[in-house]
Design a protein around this motif. Sequence first.
Motif, PDB file in Angstrom:
ATOM      1  N   ALA A  12       0.815  -1.218   0.000  1.00 38.01           N
ATOM      2  CA  ALA A  12       0.000   0.000   0.000  1.00 38.01           C
ATOM      3  C   ALA A  12       0.848   1.267   0.000  1.00 38.01           C
ATOM      4  O   ALA A  12       0.494   2.263  -0.646  1.00 38.01           O
ATOM      5  N   LEU A  13       1.974   1.235   0.700  1.00 43.30           N
ATOM      6  CA  LEU A  13       2.809   2.432   0.829  1.00 43.30           C
ATOM      7  C   LEU A  13       4.019   2.408  -0.106  1.00 43.30           C
ATOM      8  O   LEU A  13       4.852   3.327  -0.067  1.00 43.30           O
ATOM      9  N   VAL A  14       4.117   1.351  -0.924  1.00 42.69           N
ATOM     10  CA  VAL A  14       5.239   1.181  -1.857  1.00 42.69           C
ATOM     11  C   VAL A  14       6.571   1.241  -1.093  1.00 42.69           C
ATOM     12  O   VAL A  14       7.452   2.053  -1.370  1.00 42.69           O
ATOM     13  N   LEU A  15       6.660   0.374  -0.113  1.00 47.00           N
ATOM     14  CA  LEU A  15       7.873   0.260   0.693  1.00 47.00           C
ATOM     15  C   LEU A  15       8.280  -1.205   0.745  1.00 47.00           C
ATOM     16  O   LEU A  15       7.513  -2.096   0.376  1.00 47.00           O
ATOM     17  N   SER A  16       9.487  -1.466   1.221  1.00 46.28           N
ATOM     18  CA  SER A  16       9.884  -2.850   1.449  1.00 46.28           C
ATOM     19  C   SER A  16       9.271  -3.325   2.763  1.00 46.28           C
ATOM     20  O   SER A  16       8.968  -2.520   3.655  1.00 46.28           O
ATOM     21  N   GLU A  17       9.085  -4.622   2.870  1.00 48.80           N
ATOM     22  CA  GLU A  17       8.513  -5.159   4.101  1.00 48.80           C
ATOM     23  C   GLU A  17       9.429  -4.902   5.298  1.00 48.80           C
ATOM     24  O   GLU A  17       8.953  -4.654   6.411  1.00 48.80           O
ATOM     25  N   SER A  18      10.736  -4.934   5.083  1.00 50.98           N
ATOM     26  CA  SER A  18      11.671  -4.670   6.175  1.00 50.98           C
ATOM     27  C   SER A  18      11.553  -3.224   6.657  1.00 50.98           C
ATOM     28  O   SER A  18      11.683  -2.943   7.858  1.00 50.98           O
ATOM     29  N   THR A  19      11.296  -2.299   5.735  1.00 52.92           N
ATOM     30  CA  THR A  19      11.116  -0.895   6.123  1.00 52.92           C
ATOM     31  C   THR A  19       9.863  -0.736   6.968  1.00 52.92           C
ATOM     32  O   THR A  19       9.860  -0.012   7.970  1.00 52.92           O
ATOM     33  N   VAL A  20       8.792  -1.420   6.574  1.00 54.88           N
ATOM     34  CA  VAL A  20       7.555  -1.367   7.353  1.00 54.88           C
ATOM     35  C   VAL A  20       7.790  -1.917   8.756  1.00 54.88           C
ATOM     36  O   VAL A  20       7.333  -1.341   9.754  1.00 54.88           O
ATOM     37  N   LYS A  21       8.515  -3.026   8.837  1.00 52.84           N
ATOM     38  CA  LYS A  21       8.813  -3.620  10.142  1.00 52.84           C
ATOM     39  C   LYS A  21       9.599  -2.650  11.015  1.00 52.84           C
ATOM     40  O   LYS A  21       9.329  -2.510  12.218  1.00 52.84           O
ATOM     41  N   THR A  22      10.564  -1.934  10.402  1.00 49.34           N
ATOM     42  CA  THR A  22      11.345  -0.942  11.147  1.00 49.34           C
ATOM     43  C   THR A  22      10.461   0.199  11.614  1.00 49.34           C
ATOM     44  O   THR A  22      10.537   0.641  12.769  1.00 49.34           O
ATOM     45  N   ASP A  23       9.598   0.694  10.718  1.00 47.77           N
ATOM     46  CA  ASP A  23       8.699   1.798  11.077  1.00 47.77           C
ATOM     47  C   ASP A  23       7.756   1.394  12.204  1.00 47.77           C
ATOM     48  O   ASP A  23       7.513   2.168  13.138  1.00 47.77           O
ATOM     49  N   LEU A  24       7.226   0.180  12.123  1.00 46.53           N
ATOM     50  CA  LEU A  24       6.327  -0.286  13.175  1.00 46.53           C
ATOM     51  C   LEU A  24       7.073  -0.406  14.498  1.00 46.53           C
ATOM     52  O   LEU A  24       6.535  -0.069  15.562  1.00 46.53           O
ATOM     53  N   GLY A  25       8.307  -0.862  14.446  1.00 45.57           N
ATOM     54  CA  GLY A  25       9.114  -0.941  15.657  1.00 45.57           C
ATOM     55  C   GLY A  25       9.294   0.427  16.303  1.00 45.57           C
ATOM     56  O   GLY A  25       9.239   0.565  17.532  1.00 45.57           O
ATOM     57  N   ARG A  26       9.484   1.450  15.486  1.00 44.26           N
ATOM     58  CA  ARG A  26       9.619   2.814  16.002  1.00 44.26           C
ATOM     59  C   ARG A  26       8.312   3.299  16.621  1.00 44.26           C
ATOM     60  O   ARG A  26       8.315   3.999  17.638  1.00 44.26           O
ATOM     61  N   VAL A  27       7.197   2.935  15.986  1.00 41.62           N
ATOM     62  CA  VAL A  27       5.893   3.304  16.529  1.00 41.62           C
ATOM     63  C   VAL A  27       5.719   2.699  17.926  1.00 41.62           C
ATOM     64  O   VAL A  27       5.313   3.383  18.879  1.00 41.62           O
TER      65      VAL A  27
END
Length: 218
Positions: free
Chosen positions: A178-193
């Motif tokens: 949906a956000l045109v990102l890599s899955e690892s980037t999403v995992k990192t962003d969620l970790g920051r959240v």
Amino acid sequence: MTIRVVLVDDQTLVRTGFRLVLDETDDIEVVGEAADGSTALDVVSLTRPDVVLMDVRMPGVDGIETTRRIRSSRQPARVIILTTFDLDEYVLAGLRAGASGFLLKDALAADLVSAVRAVAAGESAAAPSVTRRLIAHYVSRAPAPRAADARLAALTAREREVLTLVTRGLSNAEIATALVLSESTVKTDLGRVLTKLDLRDRVQAVILGYECGLAADE
């Protein structure tokens, strides 16, 4: 490494069924059982399991209070709340008491094993879409949340987007698409959240997202 599990349910048949499934695995060992919360606390203290499968409605000390006490102990085991899919009134309270997720009592054997392994590894125990449906049931009964919430002020725009999609029940892979990102980037962003909002896991993130009105964000 063997995952040590304690089964807590006042129905002997439920405990027996779960034990039969878990005993078939090479990496999971059932180290104790209990039919009520008071006994469960003693069994957990004695056996020191990694994961507890916890029924909610039991005689004496219920599963919510038992979960709270287990999670506040010096060596807290992770807890999976057991529920039927009539949307048990106490499941959300169990999550807030410190449980890492929930599992349907009629779950498939593979789902039971996957849930135990996931929680033992520090993850949540339910598919995001199922988590979303359950929590939405409770939130729909509450007053409408504020569109904006001070708790979200620490998030970047993308971190808020990620939290919004997590709240709507999307997996990391779906969010990446949906956000045109890599899955690892999403995992990192969620970790920051999770770090910024002082949340333990994805389940708590979904709860907070609903409380902040993110499920309705456009």
